[in-house]
Design an enzyme around this catalytic site. Structure first.
Site, PDB file in Angstrom:
ATOM      1  N   ASP A 108      46.706  21.788  20.053  1.00 48.08           N
ATOM      2  CA  ASP A 108      47.969  22.500  19.811  1.00 48.08           C
ATOM      3  C   ASP A 108      49.178  21.600  20.082  1.00 48.08           C
ATOM      4  OD1 ASP A 108      47.661  22.321  22.548  1.00 48.08           O
ATOM      5  OD2 ASP A 108      48.234  24.395  22.961  1.00 48.08           O
ATOM      6  N   LYS A 159      49.786  22.553  36.575  1.00 50.01           N
ATOM      7  CA  LYS A 159      50.685  23.715  36.663  1.00 50.01           C
ATOM      8  C   LYS A 159      51.125  24.046  38.098  1.00 50.01           C
ATOM      9  CE  LYS A 159      49.122  25.491  32.245  1.00 50.01           C
ATOM     10  NZ  LYS A 159      47.803  25.082  31.839  1.00 50.01           N
ATOM     11  N   ASP A 218      54.070  21.088  22.612  1.00 51.38           N
ATOM     12  CA  ASP A 218      52.870  21.916  22.677  1.00 51.38           C
ATOM     13  C   ASP A 218      53.251  23.224  21.993  1.00 51.38           C
ATOM     14  OD1 ASP A 218      51.213  24.039  23.474  1.00 51.38           O
ATOM     15  OD2 ASP A 218      50.665  23.055  25.335  1.00 51.38           O
TER      16      ASP A 218
HETATM   17  N1  GDD Z   1      36.498  24.364  23.000  1.00 49.88           N
HETATM   18  C1  GDD Z   1      37.300  24.839  23.938  1.00 49.88           C
HETATM   19  N2  GDD Z   1      36.786  25.586  24.961  1.00 49.88           N
HETATM   20  N3  GDD Z   1      38.631  24.602  23.832  1.00 49.88           N
HETATM   21  C2  GDD Z   1      39.432  25.100  24.799  1.00 49.88           C
HETATM   22  C3  GDD Z   1      38.957  25.859  25.877  1.00 49.88           C
HETATM   23  C4  GDD Z   1      37.544  26.111  25.959  1.00 49.88           C
HETATM   24  O1  GDD Z   1      37.028  26.785  26.860  1.00 49.88           O
HETATM   25  N4  GDD Z   1      40.035  26.205  26.655  1.00 49.88           N
HETATM   26  C5  GDD Z   1      41.123  25.667  26.054  1.00 49.88           C
HETATM   27  N5  GDD Z   1      40.769  24.997  24.922  1.00 49.88           N
HETATM   28  C6  GDD Z   1      41.640  24.244  24.005  1.00 49.88           C
HETATM   29  C7  GDD Z   1      42.825  25.039  23.479  1.00 49.88           C
HETATM   30  O2  GDD Z   1      42.513  25.632  22.230  1.00 49.88           O
HETATM   31  C8  GDD Z   1      43.897  23.950  23.315  1.00 49.88           C
HETATM   32  O3  GDD Z   1      43.842  23.279  22.069  1.00 49.88           O
HETATM   33  C9  GDD Z   1      43.532  22.935  24.405  1.00 49.88           C
HETATM   34  O4  GDD Z   1      42.187  23.197  24.775  1.00 49.88           O
HETATM   35  C10 GDD Z   1      44.437  23.046  25.646  1.00 49.88           C
HETATM   36  O5  GDD Z   1      44.432  24.379  26.107  1.00 49.88           O
HETATM   37  P1  GDD Z   1      45.788  25.176  26.333  1.00 49.88           P
HETATM   38  O6  GDD Z   1      45.423  26.568  26.706  1.00 49.88           O
HETATM   39  O7  GDD Z   1      46.725  24.967  25.200  1.00 49.88           O
HETATM   40  O8  GDD Z   1      46.312  24.445  27.654  1.00 49.88           O
HETATM   41  P2  GDD Z   1      47.817  24.330  28.183  1.00 49.88           P
HETATM   42  O9  GDD Z   1      48.768  24.091  27.085  1.00 49.88           O
HETATM   43  O10 GDD Z   1      48.094  25.467  29.106  1.00 49.88           O
HETATM   44  O11 GDD Z   1      47.709  23.015  29.128  1.00 49.88           O
HETATM   45  C11 GDD Z   1      47.106  21.834  28.631  1.00 49.88           C
HETATM   46  O12 GDD Z   1      47.982  21.138  27.766  1.00 49.88           O
HETATM   47  C12 GDD Z   1      49.199  20.642  28.394  1.00 49.88           C
HETATM   48  C13 GDD Z   1      49.953  19.844  27.353  1.00 49.88           C
HETATM   49  O13 GDD Z   1      50.235  20.593  26.243  1.00 49.88           O
HETATM   50  C14 GDD Z   1      46.721  20.956  29.842  1.00 49.88           C
HETATM   51  O14 GDD Z   1      45.955  19.869  29.342  1.00 49.88           O
HETATM   52  C15 GDD Z   1      47.961  20.451  30.569  1.00 49.88           C
HETATM   53  O15 GDD Z   1      47.580  19.538  31.603  1.00 49.88           O
HETATM   54  C16 GDD Z   1      48.874  19.736  29.593  1.00 49.88           C
HETATM   55  O16 GDD Z   1      50.077  19.313  30.236  1.00 49.88           O
HETATM   56 MG    MG Z   2      48.660  24.170  24.999  1.00 51.58          MG
END
Ligand code: GDD
Ligand code: MG
Length: 334
Positions: A108, A159, A218
């Protein structure tokens, strides 16, 4: 070079848009988020993307039946249950038989990042893992990553409360990893790379990072899903893209300003659509007013309705004529 693309989350922050559609299959100015992510990887020599799938894998497989996206070969790894980020990476990498340096991206994240610079630092430091960092205003929504001058990661705090973040440089969601990282991830349960694997690598001194101030977002919240599209229509990312699809029907008396109008969508007489996204087949009634609103496919906004401040209307939903909504979701509570 092969890349694991994490696209298996539920996209809860983007509901109701993601009630049925995974967030990476949502359009970003007429092109799926996934396709934009993969096109970015292909520029730097990634020739195979392993999609790490969980929620609605069929949506991806149906959209790219030829097993190719933006010129990159696709492979699908469907988790039997959500394994969280590290569990998902391990599962996908083992399915694909990865045994060399590989790339991982959060599916994303849209950016103009030069992946080569990350690979170069990774090799120069002999790192086990190297992550891209970006500066943000409020680090509390992200993984916060303090580093030393030579790029060694000193901590990884996922976070934290805003006043406890030691820096505003955060994990930007692109990693170069050695296959040895996979051995660190226990099998058969949920494992978070941010909360478990990276902190262990920090303790061993094998994790490095590269800060870079390129365009980065993001797109996983209504505000950023909107913002990334408005940025593509403006001049922040090279040549501006065209927001109004050629198959959209805009009444000559309507005003459409800095907005995306999808294929087959209709905007009625004297309607005003500003800084908004209207997806394919939606209908905006006469004299309705949208400002920073997102209207999903085939939704119907009644005449004279007002949608402001990040209202999100789900697929096929109806907003009654004259109704005024601010920062609301339709259906409510979704
Ligand atoms: N296959 C799979 N299985 N994908 C997953 C799972 C899972 O269980 N959980 C999350 N994802 C995928 C989501 O679809 C997304 O593309 C990506 O992993 C990151 O998950 P998000 O839910 O978008 O995380 P976030 O935005 O809260 O935090 C992450 O991204 C930030 C930067 O955008 C973390 O990596 C943070 O450390 C980072 O700063
Ligand atoms: Mg994200």
């Amino acid at each position: 070079m092969r890349a694991v693309v994490l696209v298996g989350g539920f996209g809860t922050r983007l509901r109701p848009l993601t009630a049925e559609v995974p967030k990476q299959m949502l359009p970003v100015v007429h092109v799926s988020m996934l396709e934009r992510v993969i096109a970015g990887l292909s520029r730097y020599g990634v020739d195979e993307a392993i999609l790490s799938l969980g929620f609605r894998p069929d949506a991806f497989i149906d959209a790219y039946p030829g097993g190719e996206c933006a010129g990159v070969r696709l492979r699908y790894a469907v988790e039997p249950e959500p394994l969280d980020t590290a569990g998902a990476i391990r599962f996908a990498a083992l399915e694909a038989g990865i045994d060399e340096t590989f790339v991982v991206v959060n599916g994303d994240v849209l950016n103009d990042f030069d992946l080569r610079s990350l690979l170069e630092l990774h090799r120069a430091r002999g790192a086990e893992g190297t992550i891209h960092l970006t500066p943000v205003e409020d680090p509390s929504r992200y993984g916060v990553v303090p580093t030393s001058d030579d790029g060694r990661v000193l901590g990884f705090i996922e976070k934290p409360p805003r006043d406890e973040a030691p820096t505003n440089w955060i994990n930007a969601g692109t990693y170069v990893l050695e296959p040895s990282v996979l051995d660190r991830i226990p099998a058969g349960r949920k494992v978070s790379i941010e909360r478990e694997t990276f902190p262990a690598m920090v303790a061993d001194g094998t994790l490095y990072a590269l800060g870079d101030e390129c365009y980065w977002i993001d797109a996983g919240t209504p505000a950023t899903y909107l913002e990334v599209q408005l940025d593509l229509l403006g001049s922040r990312r090279g040549a501006p893209e065209v927001g109004v699809h050629p198959d959209a029907r805009i009444d000559p008396s309507a005003q459409v300003i800095r907005s995306v109008i999808g294929a087959g969508a209709r905007v009625g007489a004297a309607a005003q659509v500003t800084d908004s996204v209207v997806l394919a087949g939606a209908h905006i009634g006469a004299a309705a007013r949208l400002d920073h609103a997102i209207v999903a496919e085939d939704a119907h906004i009644g005449a004279g309705a007002v949608l402001e401040d990040h209202c999100v209307v789900g697929r096929g939903q109806r907003v009654a004529p004259g109704q005024e909504l601010r920062n609301a979701k339709v259906p409510a509570g979704s």
